[in-house]
Design a protein around this motif. Sequence first.
Motif, short mmCIF file in Angstrom:
data_model
loop_
_atom_site.label_atom_id
_atom_site.label_comp_id
_atom_site.label_asym_id
_atom_site.label_seq_id
_atom_site.Cartn_x
_atom_site.Cartn_y
_atom_site.Cartn_z
N HIS A 31 20.61 71.75 43.97
CA HIS A 31 20.18 73.19 43.78
C HIS A 31 21.31 74.13 43.53
O HIS A 31 22.29 73.81 44.36
CB HIS A 31 19.33 73.62 45.06
CG HIS A 31 18.70 75.29 44.79
ND1 HIS A 31 19.18 76.32 44.68
CD2 HIS A 31 17.19 75.45 44.37
CE1 HIS A 31 18.32 77.21 44.50
NE2 HIS A 31 17.25 76.64 44.26
N TYR B 121 11.96 75.45 50.20
CA TYR B 121 12.12 75.82 48.87
C TYR B 121 12.66 77.22 48.83
O TYR B 121 13.65 77.80 48.24
CB TYR B 121 11.17 75.48 47.89
CG TYR B 121 11.33 76.13 46.61
CD1 TYR B 121 12.09 75.41 45.41
CD2 TYR B 121 10.61 77.18 46.18
CE1 TYR B 121 12.24 75.99 44.33
CE2 TYR B 121 10.67 77.74 44.67
CZ TYR B 121 11.59 77.10 43.95
OH TYR B 121 11.67 77.51 42.88
N ASN B 122 11.89 78.26 49.46
CA ASN B 122 12.25 79.66 49.35
C ASN B 122 13.41 79.99 49.82
O ASN B 122 14.04 80.97 49.57
CB ASN B 122 11.08 80.40 50.01
CG ASN B 122 9.76 80.41 49.08
OD1 ASN B 122 9.80 80.28 47.90
ND2 ASN B 122 8.36 80.42 49.85
N LEU C 269 19.92 82.36 45.45
CA LEU C 269 19.91 82.19 44.05
C LEU C 269 20.38 83.52 43.42
O LEU C 269 19.55 84.56 43.19
CB LEU C 269 18.66 81.50 43.36
CG LEU C 269 18.81 80.93 41.85
CD1 LEU C 269 19.65 80.05 41.65
CD2 LEU C 269 17.32 80.64 41.60
N GLN D 157 16.14 79.35 47.54
CA GLN D 157 15.78 80.50 46.50
C GLN D 157 16.57 81.90 46.76
O GLN D 157 16.97 82.56 45.66
CB GLN D 157 14.74 80.83 46.05
CG GLN D 157 13.75 79.52 45.26
CD GLN D 157 14.43 79.20 43.97
OE1 GLN D 157 15.30 78.56 43.72
NE2 GLN D 157 13.95 79.84 42.87
N THR E 271 13.96 78.15 37.17
CA THR E 271 12.87 77.79 38.18
C THR E 271 11.80 76.78 37.28
O THR E 271 11.38 76.03 37.95
CB THR E 271 12.07 78.98 38.70
OG1 THR E 271 12.67 79.92 39.28
CG2 THR E 271 10.57 78.67 39.50
N GLY F 6 13.08 73.91 39.16
CA GLY F 6 12.61 74.59 40.62
C GLY F 6 11.05 74.05 40.83
O GLY F 6 10.42 73.05 40.10
#
Length: 449
Positions: free
Chosen positions: A19, A288-289, A295, A292, A356, A360
């Motif tokens: 990531h 995952y969040n 990001l 993010q 994403t 993602g």
Amino acid sequence: MTKKRQIKLAAYLIGTGMHVASWRHPKAKPNASIDPAAFIQYAQIAERGKFDLAFIADSLAVNKESHPQILNRFDPVVIITAMAAATEKIGIAGTASTTYNEPYILARQFASVDHVGGGRAGWNMVTTADATGETALNFSLQKHWEHDHRYERAEEFVDVVKGLWNSWEDDAFIYNKETGQFFDSEKMHELQYKGKYFSVKGPLNIARSKQGQPVIIQAGSSEPGQRLAARTAEIVFAHRDDMEEAKRFYKQLKSRLPEYGRSEDELLILHGISPIVGETEEIALEKYNELQKGLDPYEALKFVSGYMGNVDFSKYPLTALAKEVEFPPVNSIQSQFFEMKKIIDEEDLTVGELYTRFFGAAKKDGFIGTPQQVADEMEKWFTEKAADGFMIQFPLLPYDLEDFVRLVVPILQERGLYRFEYEGDTLRENLGLKIPQNQFTQKKQKIQG
């Protein structure tokens, strides 16, 4: 009795993870990309999970517009040597370019690592995809070679390397202290290669390894890339947007093998995935969040740009339609470019949605979820012959790797899809690949027969 197919697994190891914002995660060690202890830890965790391979990618220039983890990284040959010395069974593979190397040096380096690891080395053969052209300027060249030209050189390069790896027959070194005979000169062979790009005499000054020679890995999917893979590769690392596309590629590449006198089981296709596993779906999405949150949308777009050639998405508003962006001619990874471009054209994505969509949770796969969900998806891809296994690009290292080994591996084992123990001591044994016969021994046998 035919041996049952089992899933093959490779761990793609890069700094803090695949990531693009992984280095900003609260748990991450930002300088992991130059920490030998980190890579040794990753390899040991993967070995505990009975992975076939720990894999290191590479680049030969600083591209400030790409993944931050590649700005400050080890030479793969150096770090895989350390990883080989710190593990016992797992294969260790590194990337090296056929465009910016000499065959003799590369053959010697990877043969050396193969000896250090007792026959567990792999060479990821790349022609170097460089969208910016910066690499050429580091090697006394003014321009990066064109795609097809790079593959033409690579065809010769790999033939020279494999020939050098066969410089010595397996029993050439005698080490007889009583007679004083160190080696049998009749079992040493000069390559005497002369081609368009290379002239190499040989022999290589290191013997064949326990597995004969390192396993050859490749990621090319273009027409020249597939031709080279069908002729020489033993593992192909592939990326496809969905399972149907992957199945078509799998069938197409495998069908080319007989043209070169090879059978389907002599080449393994590993599909790239980035699983995030949680005991519940909510936990997986929370992980995952969390990634993010770090990001930066424009930093992420620079990463996407690096995969699509010489185009800079970060110059455009996030709300702009991506298909309206001007795309210059591509001299990078052609198959990947055309697949991503097709998706952009068909799905009316905005520039802000690109990272994403491609990297993602919005990808068309089911690799973010519970251990059962991830195992189910892997089983589906494997049993329907979309892949022989997976090159796993863990978003956050070592945490996603640890979770996968702890939560998913036991499920795959219980289903009979994955090993409980390694089959042997070498990478070839564990992959089910045969030891390549020495070309000079084979020639002698034909003459004597």
